[in-house]
Design a protein around this motif. Structure first.
Motif, PDB file in Angstrom:
ATOM      1  N   ALA A   1      35.201 -14.512   9.649  1.00 39.66           N
ATOM      2  CA  ALA A   1      35.215 -14.343  11.106  1.00 39.66           C
ATOM      3  C   ALA A   1      35.595 -15.641  11.820  1.00 39.66           C
ATOM      4  O   ALA A   1      36.283 -15.615  12.848  1.00 39.66           O
ATOM      5  N   LEU A   2      35.175 -16.770  11.282  1.00 38.12           N
ATOM      6  CA  LEU A   2      35.447 -18.051  11.925  1.00 38.12           C
ATOM      7  C   LEU A   2      36.873 -18.552  11.694  1.00 38.12           C
ATOM      8  O   LEU A   2      37.409 -19.292  12.517  1.00 38.12           O
ATOM      9  N   ALA A   3      37.472 -18.169  10.576  1.00 34.76           N
ATOM     10  CA  ALA A   3      38.776 -18.728  10.180  1.00 34.76           C
ATOM     11  C   ALA A   3      39.832 -18.682  11.287  1.00 34.76           C
ATOM     12  O   ALA A   3      40.429 -19.712  11.611  1.00 34.76           O
ATOM     13  N   PRO A   4      40.088 -17.534  11.915  1.00 33.08           N
ATOM     14  CA  PRO A   4      41.151 -17.534  12.934  1.00 33.08           C
ATOM     15  C   PRO A   4      40.770 -18.307  14.204  1.00 33.08           C
ATOM     16  O   PRO A   4      41.637 -18.843  14.884  1.00 33.08           O
ATOM     17  N   LEU A   5      39.484 -18.390  14.504  1.00 32.64           N
ATOM     18  CA  LEU A   5      39.043 -19.073  15.716  1.00 32.64           C
ATOM     19  C   LEU A   5      38.934 -20.584  15.539  1.00 32.64           C
ATOM     20  O   LEU A   5      39.040 -21.337  16.505  1.00 32.64           O
ATOM     21  N   ALA A   6      38.741 -21.016  14.299  1.00 31.01           N
ATOM     22  CA  ALA A   6      38.531 -22.437  14.012  1.00 31.01           C
ATOM     23  C   ALA A   6      39.757 -23.280  14.323  1.00 31.01           C
ATOM     24  O   ALA A   6      39.645 -24.490  14.524  1.00 31.01           O
ATOM     25  N   VAL A   7      40.899 -22.652  14.412  1.00 27.91           N
ATOM     26  CA  VAL A   7      42.130 -23.369  14.747  1.00 27.91           C
ATOM     27  C   VAL A   7      42.002 -24.033  16.119  1.00 27.91           C
ATOM     28  O   VAL A   7      42.544 -25.116  16.345  1.00 27.91           O
ATOM     29  N   PHE A   8      41.231 -23.430  16.996  1.00 27.71           N
ATOM     30  CA  PHE A   8      41.169 -23.871  18.385  1.00 27.71           C
ATOM     31  C   PHE A   8      39.933 -24.702  18.740  1.00 27.71           C
ATOM     32  O   PHE A   8      39.860 -25.232  19.835  1.00 27.71           O
ATOM     33  N   ASP A   9      38.967 -24.811  17.835  1.00 27.16           N
ATOM     34  CA  ASP A   9      37.686 -25.436  18.200  1.00 27.16           C
ATOM     35  C   ASP A   9      37.126 -26.229  17.019  1.00 27.16           C
ATOM     36  O   ASP A   9      36.869 -25.671  15.952  1.00 27.16           O
TER      37      ASP A   9
END
Length: 141
Positions: A110-118
């Motif tokens: 779940a975190l993988a795609p969002l971690a790019v930005f934060d």
């Protein structure tokens, strides 16, 4: 606020009578989960553990948990394993390991795609991917 089985976190207030009756912190914990263990043993000794919702604490620092996620994860997983074994026995360890492994794998996905930005999410992603690796290699050994 309410009575609970245990708490975890940066601040714990305990009476001397309770601390003495439980034998204090278990020095076999390297870091992490030792406060849960102490609370659990306090409950076993007849003391109440209370979560106080409106208490506030300013936690300055946090240096023990920074840095290498492999170190953090290794200590955290070892602490959890020790606590689960002490509180629930060795029979629970395979289920605990499976739940912990599944939880970190789902969180990592779940975190993988969002971690790019934060950056904070990247740090959490590193923690959970490391947890998956640690649990898959060493698990409940």
């Amino acid at each position: 606020s309410r009575d609970v089985d245990w708490v975890n976190g940066a601040c714990l207030a305990i009476s001397k009578a309770c601390f003495d009756a439980t034998g204090g912190f278990d020095t076999e914990y390297r870091m992490y989960v030792e406060e849960c263990d102490l609370c659990w043993r306090a409950t076993q000794a007849g003391f109440k553990v209370r979560y106080v919702a409106d208490a506030t604490v300013d936690h300055i620092g946090g240096a023990s948990g920074t840095g290498d996620p492999a170190r953090q994860v290794t200590y955290n997983i070892a602490g959890e394993k020790r606590f689960m074994e002490r509180a629930y026995g060795t029979r629970v360890l395979p289920r605990w390991r499976a739940a912990r492994l599944t939880s970190s794998a789902v969180k990592a996905a779940a975190l993988a795609p969002l971690a790019v930005f934060d950056k904070r999410l990247r740090d959490r992603l590193r923690w959970h991917t490391t947890a998956v690796s640690v649990l898959a290699k060493r698990g409940a050994k």
